[in-house]
Each structure stands twice: as C-alpha cells, then as structure tokens.
Design a protein around this motif. Structure first.
Motif, PDB file in Angstrom:
ATOM      1  N   ILE A 175      32.075  47.454  42.573  1.00  0.00           N
ATOM      2  CA  ILE A 175      32.428  46.787  41.320  1.00  0.00           C
ATOM      3  C   ILE A 175      33.281  45.545  41.572  1.00  0.00           C
ATOM      4  O   ILE A 175      33.022  44.478  41.034  1.00  0.00           O
ATOM      5  CB  ILE A 175      33.193  47.738  40.369  1.00  0.00           C
ATOM      6  CG1 ILE A 175      32.366  48.968  40.054  1.00  0.00           C
ATOM      7  CG2 ILE A 175      33.613  47.020  39.099  1.00  0.00           C
ATOM      8  CD1 ILE A 175      31.080  48.693  39.311  1.00  0.00           C
ATOM      9  N   ASP A 176      34.321  45.654  42.404  1.00  0.00           N
ATOM     10  CA  ASP A 176      35.267  44.566  42.557  1.00  0.00           C
ATOM     11  C   ASP A 176      36.083  44.793  43.823  1.00  0.00           C
ATOM     12  O   ASP A 176      36.163  45.907  44.338  1.00  0.00           O
ATOM     13  CB  ASP A 176      36.182  44.530  41.334  1.00  0.00           C
ATOM     14  CG  ASP A 176      36.967  43.240  41.199  1.00  0.00           C
ATOM     15  OD1 ASP A 176      36.663  42.270  41.913  1.00  0.00           O
ATOM     16  OD2 ASP A 176      37.876  43.202  40.353  1.00  0.00           O
ATOM     17  N   LEU A 177      36.696  43.723  44.303  1.00  0.00           N
ATOM     18  CA  LEU A 177      37.597  43.790  45.443  1.00  0.00           C
ATOM     19  C   LEU A 177      38.678  42.745  45.215  1.00  0.00           C
ATOM     20  O   LEU A 177      38.366  41.584  44.941  1.00  0.00           O
ATOM     21  CB  LEU A 177      36.835  43.489  46.739  1.00  0.00           C
ATOM     22  CG  LEU A 177      37.655  43.437  48.022  1.00  0.00           C
ATOM     23  CD1 LEU A 177      38.204  44.823  48.358  1.00  0.00           C
ATOM     24  CD2 LEU A 177      36.791  42.922  49.158  1.00  0.00           C
ATOM     25  N   LYS A 178      39.931  43.140  45.301  1.00  0.00           N
ATOM     26  CA  LYS A 178      41.038  42.216  45.075  1.00  0.00           C
ATOM     27  C   LYS A 178      42.054  42.348  46.198  1.00  0.00           C
ATOM     28  O   LYS A 178      42.342  43.436  46.653  1.00  0.00           O
ATOM     29  CB  LYS A 178      41.741  42.508  43.755  1.00  0.00           C
ATOM     30  CG  LYS A 178      40.954  42.121  42.543  1.00  0.00           C
ATOM     31  CD  LYS A 178      41.759  42.395  41.290  1.00  0.00           C
ATOM     32  CE  LYS A 178      40.967  42.102  40.059  1.00  0.00           C
ATOM     33  NZ  LYS A 178      39.660  42.741  40.024  1.00  0.00           N
ATOM     34  N   ALA A 179      42.601  41.223  46.591  1.00  0.00           N
ATOM     35  CA  ALA A 179      43.696  41.219  47.556  1.00  0.00           C
ATOM     36  C   ALA A 179      45.029  41.246  46.808  1.00  0.00           C
ATOM     37  O   ALA A 179      45.143  40.688  45.711  1.00  0.00           O
ATOM     38  CB  ALA A 179      43.623  39.967  48.418  1.00  0.00           C
TER      39      ALA A 179
END
Length: 122
Positions: free
Chosen positions: A8-12
């Motif tokens: 779905i998503d990847l955030k740092a």
C-alpha cells in the motif's frame, strides 16, 4: 499477486534537529503538513509523503538520503532558488545535472543534514 500481499505505502521517518525549524523548512520548500501530533508530522506533496519526527541523531541524519521524483526538475529547482530557501536556511542547492543513471537531478540538505536528491527521468 493476491490482495493479502499487495503493498500500500512506504514512508521514511526523517529526523529533525530543530522540529519547528524543520517543519517551517519543508513548508517553504513546498510540502504540506497534514497532521502534527506527539512529535511526528505527516508531510506530503501530492502522493509523495514522509514522516518528520522530533528525533535527532547526527549520524542518522547526515547519512539519510531522500529521493524525490518530480515531473519537471528544472522548474522545481527554479522555484526553490527563487523562493530564497538557500539564504533563509543557510543551505546550498546544487544545479540540475544529467546523471549517467538516466536521471536529471539536483541536491540539497535540510537543516538537520538530511540529503535530498530531487530528479526526473530523462
């Protein structure tokens, strides 16, 4: 791929030495802050986003690189230079350069030392 394995998503989580200054910096660069709670701000520009955190370790910040892809890197660069980001935050913004990996990009560091590489495919 089955739905149960779909990403779905990847955030740092991006560190900030001075949380308020970093939030102001990212607003001035052109990002929006959608939420800010308990030392974590949700920062975005369109569909691209990251989490700015009220946390700082020099070695982490100075070794973190964020890659941000835009449609028109020259226009994106010009707007930031014209807005005086370099002078306001005492940072350097490099000139857009064609790279051997088929990207045109430029770099800058945020006030905490995080390196940003902004580019477009060529």
């Amino acid at each position: 791929m089955t739905e149960q394995y779909k990403s779905i998503d990847l955030k740092a989580f991006v560190p900030s030495k001075d949380y308020d200054e970093s939030k102001a910096f990212y607003r001035d660069v052109g990002f929006s802050i959608a939420s800010d709670s308990q030392g974590v701000a949700f920062v975005h520009d369109g569909a691209c986003s990251f989490l700015l955190q009220y946390f700082y370790v020099k070695e982490l910040a100075e070794n973190l690189v964020m890659h941000f892809q835009v449609e028109n890197v020259d226009a994106w660069h010009k707007r930031r230079v014209d807005n005086g980001i370099s002078e306001k935050y005492s940072i350097q913004i490099s000139e857009p350069t064609d790279q051997p990996w088929q990207m045109r990009d430029f770099t800058f560091h945020d006030p905490s030392g995080v390196l940003w590489r902004v580019g477009q495919n060529v």
